[in-house]
Design an enzyme around this catalytic site. Structure first.
Site, short mmCIF file in Angstrom:
data_model
loop_
_atom_site.label_atom_id
_atom_site.label_comp_id
_atom_site.label_asym_id
_atom_site.label_seq_id
_atom_site.Cartn_x
_atom_site.Cartn_y
_atom_site.Cartn_z
N CYS A 116 -4.08 12.52 -4.34
CA CYS A 116 -4.22 11.42 -5.31
C CYS A 116 -4.83 11.88 -6.62
CB CYS A 116 -5.04 10.30 -4.70
SG CYS A 116 -4.29 9.67 -3.20
N HIS A 256 -7.41 5.87 -10.18
CA HIS A 256 -6.39 5.97 -9.14
C HIS A 256 -6.44 4.69 -8.31
CE1 HIS A 256 -4.17 7.07 -5.67
NE2 HIS A 256 -5.24 7.12 -4.89
N ASN A 286 -0.56 2.07 -3.17
CA ASN A 286 -1.04 3.39 -3.57
C ASN A 286 0.16 4.35 -3.63
OD1 ASN A 286 -2.17 5.94 -3.71
ND2 ASN A 286 -3.70 5.58 -2.12
O1 UT7 Z 1 -5.61 7.39 -2.06
C1 UT7 Z 1 -6.20 8.22 -1.10
C2 UT7 Z 1 -7.49 7.71 -0.73
N1 UT7 Z 1 -7.36 6.63 0.19
C3 UT7 Z 1 -8.18 5.62 0.08
O2 UT7 Z 1 -8.94 5.59 -0.85
C4 UT7 Z 1 -8.20 4.57 1.16
C5 UT7 Z 1 -9.62 4.37 1.60
N2 UT7 Z 1 -9.80 3.43 2.67
C6 UT7 Z 1 -9.50 2.11 2.58
O3 UT7 Z 1 -8.98 1.65 1.57
C7 UT7 Z 1 -9.91 1.20 3.71
O4 UT7 Z 1 -10.77 1.90 4.57
C8 UT7 Z 1 -8.72 0.61 4.50
C9 UT7 Z 1 -7.98 -0.40 3.66
C10 UT7 Z 1 -7.80 1.74 4.95
C11 UT7 Z 1 -9.24 -0.14 5.74
O5 UT7 Z 1 -10.15 -1.14 5.35
P1 UT7 Z 1 -11.56 -1.28 6.07
O6 UT7 Z 1 -12.23 -2.45 5.50
O7 UT7 Z 1 -12.25 0.06 5.93
O8 UT7 Z 1 -11.15 -1.59 7.54
P2 UT7 Z 1 -11.44 -0.77 8.87
O9 UT7 Z 1 -10.67 0.50 8.89
O10 UT7 Z 1 -12.91 -0.67 9.05
O11 UT7 Z 1 -10.84 -1.75 9.95
C12 UT7 Z 1 -11.37 -3.06 10.15
C13 UT7 Z 1 -10.52 -3.79 11.16
C14 UT7 Z 1 -10.21 -2.94 12.40
O12 UT7 Z 1 -10.22 -3.80 13.52
P3 UT7 Z 1 -11.48 -3.84 14.50
O13 UT7 Z 1 -11.63 -2.44 15.02
O14 UT7 Z 1 -12.63 -4.27 13.65
O15 UT7 Z 1 -11.08 -4.84 15.53
C15 UT7 Z 1 -8.81 -2.46 12.17
O16 UT7 Z 1 -8.11 -2.21 13.35
O17 UT7 Z 1 -9.24 -4.09 10.57
C16 UT7 Z 1 -8.20 -3.63 11.44
N3 UT7 Z 1 -7.04 -3.25 10.63
C17 UT7 Z 1 -6.09 -4.13 10.31
N4 UT7 Z 1 -5.91 -5.44 10.58
C18 UT7 Z 1 -4.81 -6.04 10.09
C19 UT7 Z 1 -6.75 -2.05 10.10
N5 UT7 Z 1 -5.59 -2.11 9.43
C20 UT7 Z 1 -5.16 -3.39 9.55
C21 UT7 Z 1 -4.03 -4.08 9.07
N6 UT7 Z 1 -3.89 -5.39 9.35
N7 UT7 Z 1 -3.08 -3.47 8.31
#
Ligand code: UT7
Length: 329
Positions: A116, A256, A286
């Site tokens: 990125c 980004h 993204n």
């Molecule tokens: O460009 C390269 C760099 N990349 C980034 O900068 C991305 C960085 N990371 C992020 O943007 C975020 O961490 C994400 C958007 C990927 C995830 O958001 P989060 O608030 O960190 O969520 P999480 O991974 O802590 O997951 C929270 C919950 C989980 O469920 P449980 O374990 O709490 O029951 C996930 O399974 O959300 C669940 N989850 C979803 N639910 C519905 C994860 N993906 C999804 C989804 N739809 N697509």
């Protein structure tokens, strides 16, 4: 007469026509429009469906728009750098294929893979060739066909990314505008949190690697999230401080586009007003190396000659950084 600096003299973006909305994603994985919008800010992403098209076609789409906007003569292009993690092939480089497709017979080029951060790393690399006086017209492309490396069974990654890219034309100027300074960083200890497990020299493609779905983006989102806010914020702070600038001196921050919450997190960390933060993630998701040139393209009508812009990125590697530019037209 001042020293030579590399100025941006044109910018254009390109995305494929087909759109995958969050409602469409609900039919592919267990997710919801509400979850995606509230956690990421993304409403839709563009996807290339044509199996014969790759990242070079995204680049060519953007370059053709740039040529019609600027009147650039193709034979005058000296160099093409393509920032991408989704090269058309492991080799040769995509820049070479792009040069062939647009008929840039006097150009050479190569790809830069800094995930990125690829566009800002490439912009700074290209600016050195301009500043040294070696070349006069360089195309810097950031483009990724992320749909080619996404696991549409993994809801934690497939909802985040889209296909797209953009290009800037760099030329020399002695008026003082252009690329002023950059803080660029990398830390390979971050590789384990965002990478593709197979397909490289450590783990070449096998039936087993395909069956284990190891040719897709793997990400540990929370670690990347926190590191992204820290990395971008610290590089902007260092860049401003060593140029004796404060947030008030900066007209626009072009980050980004990975997650709207990361962008507001950076702005709040460094005390930067949200109105000066340019965001278009809702339309594209993204696009990896594509987000910053796409953002420059979408918002270029806002920019005035002399405006100070900070571009910042964080991505796989880990790689990150910030670049200070003065808009030149
Ligand atoms: O460009 C390269 C760099 N990349 C980034 O900068 C991305 C960085 N990371 C992020 O943007 C975020 O961490 C994400 C958007 C990927 C995830 O958001 P989060 O608030 O960190 O969520 P999480 O991974 O802590 O997951 C929270 C919950 C989980 O469920 P449980 O374990 O709490 O029951 C996930 O399974 O959300 C669940 N989850 C979803 N639910 C519905 C994860 N993906 C999804 C989804 N739809 N697509």
């Amino acid at each position: 007469m001042g020293s030579i600096k590399a100025i941006i003299t044109g910018v254009a973006g390109y995305v494929p026509d087909e759109i995958l909305t969050n409602k469409d994603m609900e039919k592919i994985v267990e997710t919801s429009d509400e979850w995606i919008v509230s956690r990421t800010g993304i409403k839709q992403r563009h996807i290339e469906r044509d199996p014969d098209k790759g990242t070079s076609d995204l680049a060519v789409g953007a370059i053709n728009k740039l040529i019609s906007q600027t009147g650039l003569k193709i034979e005058e292009i000296d160099m093409i750098i393509v920032a991408t993690v989704t090269a058309d092939y492991p080799f040769p480089d995509t820049a070479n294929i792009v040069a062939h497709k647009i008929g840039a017979v006097n150009a050479f080029g190569y790809d830069i893979n800094a995930a990125c951060s690829g566009f800002i790393f490439s912009l700074v690399t290209a600016s050195q060739f301009i500043q040294s006086g070696m070349y006069k017209k360089i195309l810097v492309v950031g483009a990724d066909q992320m749909s080619s490396i996404l696991d549409y069974e993994d809801r934690t990654t497939c909802i985040l990314f889209g296909d797209g890219g953009g290009v800037v034309l760099l030329e020399p100027s002695e008026e003082g505008h252009g690329v002023q300074d950059a803080v660029l960083r990398g830390d390979g200890a971050g590789a384990e949190f965002l990478h593709m497990k197979a397909g490289g020299s450590i783990k070449p493609a096998t039936v087993q690697s395909v069956e284990a779905r190891e040719h897709f983006v793997y990400q540990e989102g929370r670690t990347v999230f926190k590191s992204a806010i820290k990395g971008m914020s610290e590089s902007i702070t260092e860049l401003l401080s060593r140029n004796n600038l404060t947030q008030d001196d900066i007209d626009y921050l072009i980050p980004h586009q990975a997650n709207k919450r990361i962008l507001y997190g950076v702005a709040d960390y460094i005390g930067f007003p949200h109105e000066k933060l340019l965001i278009n993630i809702e339309n594209y998701g993204n696009t990896t190396a594509g987000t910053i040139p796409l953002c420059l393209s979408d918002f270029q009508d806002k920019f005035k000659k002399g405006d100070k812009l900070v571009l910042t990125a964080f991505g796989g590697g880990f790689t990150w950084g910030a670049v200070l530019i003065e808009w030149a037209y």
